[in-house]
Write an enzyme that holds these catalytic residues in place. Structure first.
Site, PDB file in Angstrom:
ATOM      1  N   ASP A 162       0.826  -1.208   0.000  1.00 59.56           N
ATOM      2  CA  ASP A 162       0.000   0.000   0.000  1.00 59.56           C
ATOM      3  C   ASP A 162       0.864   1.262   0.000  1.00 59.56           C
ATOM      4  O   ASP A 162       0.625   2.189  -0.770  1.00 59.56           O
ATOM      5  CB  ASP A 162      -0.909  -0.012   1.233  1.00 59.56           C
ATOM      6  CG  ASP A 162      -1.785   1.207   1.322  1.00 59.56           C
ATOM      7  OD1 ASP A 162      -2.907   1.189   0.813  1.00 59.56           O
ATOM      8  OD2 ASP A 162      -1.326   2.212   1.892  1.00 59.56           O
ATOM      9  N   TRP A 180      -5.473   1.779  -0.345  1.00 59.14           N
ATOM     10  CA  TRP A 180      -5.351   0.872  -1.495  1.00 59.14           C
ATOM     11  C   TRP A 180      -5.576  -0.565  -1.064  1.00 59.14           C
ATOM     12  O   TRP A 180      -6.166  -1.358  -1.795  1.00 59.14           O
ATOM     13  CB  TRP A 180      -3.997   1.053  -2.172  1.00 59.14           C
ATOM     14  CG  TRP A 180      -3.751   2.479  -2.556  1.00 59.14           C
ATOM     15  CD1 TRP A 180      -2.772   3.313  -2.090  1.00 59.14           C
ATOM     16  CD2 TRP A 180      -4.554   3.282  -3.454  1.00 59.14           C
ATOM     17  NE1 TRP A 180      -2.907   4.573  -2.646  1.00 59.14           N
ATOM     18  CE2 TRP A 180      -3.980   4.579  -3.477  1.00 59.14           C
ATOM     19  CE3 TRP A 180      -5.686   3.030  -4.226  1.00 59.14           C
ATOM     20  CZ2 TRP A 180      -4.517   5.616  -4.254  1.00 59.14           C
ATOM     21  CZ3 TRP A 180      -6.218   4.061  -4.992  1.00 59.14           C
ATOM     22  CH2 TRP A 180      -5.634   5.330  -5.004  1.00 59.14           C
ATOM     23  N   ASP A 181      -5.104  -0.909   0.129  1.00 56.06           N
ATOM     24  CA  ASP A 181      -5.367  -2.251   0.648  1.00 56.06           C
ATOM     25  C   ASP A 181      -6.863  -2.498   0.821  1.00 56.06           C
ATOM     26  O   ASP A 181      -7.371  -3.567   0.455  1.00 56.06           O
ATOM     27  CB  ASP A 181      -4.688  -2.422   2.017  1.00 56.06           C
ATOM     28  CG  ASP A 181      -3.225  -2.782   1.914  1.00 56.06           C
ATOM     29  OD1 ASP A 181      -2.792  -3.277   0.849  1.00 56.06           O
ATOM     30  OD2 ASP A 181      -2.494  -2.581   2.903  1.00 56.06           O
ATOM     31  N   PHE A 182      -7.559  -1.537   1.387  1.00 61.52           N
ATOM     32  CA  PHE A 182      -8.983  -1.767   1.659  1.00 61.52           C
ATOM     33  C   PHE A 182      -9.811  -1.759   0.378  1.00 61.52           C
ATOM     34  O   PHE A 182     -10.764  -2.531   0.246  1.00 61.52           O
ATOM     35  CB  PHE A 182      -9.507  -0.758   2.681  1.00 61.52           C
ATOM     36  CG  PHE A 182      -9.090  -1.105   4.088  1.00 61.52           C
ATOM     37  CD1 PHE A 182      -9.563  -2.248   4.706  1.00 61.52           C
ATOM     38  CD2 PHE A 182      -8.196  -0.298   4.786  1.00 61.52           C
ATOM     39  CE1 PHE A 182      -9.173  -2.591   6.002  1.00 61.52           C
ATOM     40  CE2 PHE A 182      -7.805  -0.631   6.079  1.00 61.52           C
ATOM     41  CZ  PHE A 182      -8.295  -1.781   6.685  1.00 61.52           C
ATOM     42  N   GLY A 214      -9.081  -5.111  -1.162  1.00 64.43           N
ATOM     43  CA  GLY A 214      -9.768  -6.191  -0.448  1.00 64.43           C
ATOM     44  C   GLY A 214     -11.229  -6.276  -0.836  1.00 64.43           C
ATOM     45  O   GLY A 214     -11.750  -7.366  -1.144  1.00 64.43           O
TER      46      GLY A 214
END
Lengths: 414, 414
Positions: B130, B163-165, B168
């Site tokens: 991220d 960006w991770d969320f 996901g």
């Protein structure tokens, strides 16, 4: 475009970012997504940046690969058409309030298998937007230089409307989950997703809510440093800024090798009585001393050499770019298979556009589809989905309840 | 938990944030999500914040409602067990590289309907996290005070791993889309989602990539001001900071009424020769003058009265909170139906935990389920999913290929 959803039709009555994003992701997977707007454009039809002709580049990217129907949603007749279109289609994404004409009760009348996904502000019905739920989340008061005094530091808003994009992706997921459930049981559903719950719920899912309660206070300011690990922005001799992330032994070993800093690291380990290679905790606790070692080494080399060394060693790093640089970067855009040509945009401006983020093995993706002109599919959709005759549709157009394509000029009502 | 996915089982071989989030969203919708980890914990088992006993509050929130299987993934036998478990389950979410033992070719051998969702770094195989894709996106060089000179302004990282969320949530969506396709065609799929593509693709979807190319340069620094509309942080007489967002005529009228600033606004309209009520563009262009009027009015009242007035008028606003305040806020957490009690966490620390962000009409949600202890379901899952006998499982435990629950103490390998 990949065609995983080519047998699916969705009506989207939406504005701004979160709900259009949910529809966009479905459209990029091959679904027929029919966006319904007020004639002349909804609240987001003007969103910046506009071209000199007044076409919104935001709108034309958030609505790619969709169909557009323009109705007078202020009239009873336009509203009933919208409800009927949603009901006959069976799947709806919207950010209109439950108490609007587009309630789940209205669209599911006589259709118990109807699925609505409704994006709300706060769970209790209060209005919210990305900017306001972000203020409540706590992140803006954790963002910004570490040197700022926590008690007087101003909030720093993230520029990315992250809550909107998380909510959009989550709503695309919930729509598919509700479809999965319907396929098994025949049951419809109304799914409500409050933007505010996505924000505070994400704080909780990340562990940060438990962290605050466990500590009994706020996290200290970290600036650009990574919480609980090693990483920060550094500057090369020629003034390039880059981010390095070290959260694994491999990433640590790669950085140490690339920068040839094994010696000062060993000295610090001896001095502090710790080992760094296997411990995020030790690297975080001693981050200031480690940052100094890394910055000293980085400052001795130009970025090109640093990047070559870090790449060769297998480190995880990236150069900061301005967004204009990013938009022109061959690795990120022009040579990236995510992007394809998009010459037929409503704005008339041609530029690379993204496909679905998902790459499917073996399938060769089609070029990105452009956004529609507003109302471009009014006649087609009302004929095929609602079953209206050509004569009936033209009568509606004549009465101003339906509008055709605004291709030949924006038809702004204001 | 809502049970839209109660007939679905997913194997998750993952670490950090993006892939655990994809599994979490599915688990919160009732899916059986079996997370497989290295014995002693994977790369993220220590992620901050840790309790005094070394339990990660990040891990225990990103892995709620899942089952846990602990295998020695460094051994050939443990790897084969992991592959077999994924293959027999039929659905896999992972962030292991395609070139690892957990390739799609391996898990789909003899099972053409296998679905893998694989989170990658960059599309070309380069590592990314991220923090590093964010550096490339352009956002950090647009974030921070408007007064900073653009040419020398340092990057400001967003603290939320957005960006991770987004990735996901997007991966949970793509898994469901691939399941939808399989239900119609019988076909499996490997879906690869690069974190870096989610970042630059979101820049594009938001319209910002086209904006940069159309302008031929970067957006000017805006600080906390909303791009192309009216909004910013303001301070009350008693020093509370709050965000106001004005992107619609209703939001404008509400703010003007609540702050009783119709008169200076009319004067500014006359002086500038513009009208503000219907034009984001005009409000944005004249934002500095408008900000001064709003701040002057806000500075004359304490926050409690401001909030009361803004609420009554129907404005869209929110007070900035520190995250510790947010975590203790009754409206956000304790009285919010998103949250429920979570007394049985591996950490032993009890606190409110979120359910699915999706509220389903009529259904009364169960309390949030806790995360498992590492290895808590090793025996159950290997028996029911892989079909191993109790004797075979205990032999694997004796040989150190499988581990049972770490409830009675963390079994760290390092």
């Amino acid at each position: 475009m990949y065609q995983l959803l080519s047998d699916l039709s969705i009506v989207e009555v939406s504005s701004f970012v979160a709900s259009p994003t949910a529809g966009l992701y479905c459209a990029q997977m091959g679904a027929e997504v029919i966006r319904v707007d007020q004639i002349g454009g909804g609240l987001d039809y003007d969103r910046y940046m506009q071209t000199s002709e007044g076409r919104s580049l935001a709108w034309e990217n958030l609505n790619r690969a969709k169909k557009s129907v323009a109705l007078d949603l202020k009239s009873a007749e336009g509203r009933e058409l919208c409800v009927e279109l949603a009901r006959k289609t069976g799947q709806l994404i919207t950010n209109l309030p439950e108490k609007s004409f587009l309630s789940h009760a209205a669209v599911s009348a006589g259709r118990p298998d109807m699925i609505s996904v409704r994006i709300m502000g706060w769970h209790d019905g209060r209005q919210a937007m990305d900017f306001t739920v972000n203020a409540a989340s706590g992140y803006p008061l954790m963002t910004g230089p570490a040197e700022w005094d926590q008690d007087t530091a101003p909030p720093v808003n993230q520029v990315l409307p992250a809550w909107d994009f998380i909510t959009g992706a989550y709503c695309a997921f919930t729509l598919m989950a509700a479809l999965h459930h319907r396929a098994a049981t025949g049951e419809g559903n109304e799914v409500r997703v409050p933007l505010g719950d996505v924000a505070i719920g994400t704080v909780a899912n990340s562990g940060a809510l438990a962290e605050m309660l466990y500590r009994g206070g706020d996290r200290p300011r970290l600036g650009n440093a990574i919480w609980g690990a090693l990483g920060r922005d550094f500057a090369s001799r020629d003034g390039q800024r880059f981010m390095v992330a070290v959260l694994t032994p491999n990433q640590w070993n790669a950085m140490v090798a690339a920068l040839e800093i094994a010696e000062p690291i060993a000295a610090l380990e001896a001095q502090a009585g710790v080992e760094f290679a296997k411990s995020d905790h030790n690297r975080f606790v001693h981050r200031e001393a480690l940052f100094a070692i890394v910055q000293e080494a980085a400052g001795k080399l130009d970025y090109a050499e640093l990047a070559e060394r870090l790449t060769r060693a297998g480190a995880t790093f990236e150069r900061y770019r301005t967004m204009f640089e990013a938009a022109n970067d061959p690795v990120l855009v022009t040579d990236n298979p995510l992007f394809g040509p998009s010459p037929a945009n409503p704005s008339g401006f041609a530029y690379p556009a993204p496909r679905s983020f998902a790459h499917l093995g073996g399938a060769a993706p089609a070029d990105p589809a452009p956004a529609p002109y507003l109302g471009q599919h009014s006649e087609e959709v009302l004929a095929t989905r609602v079953g209206l005759s050509s004569g009936a549709i033209h009568a509606l157009i004549d009465r101003g309840v339906v509008a055709p394509s605004d291709r030949d000029g924006l038809r702004k009502t204001s």
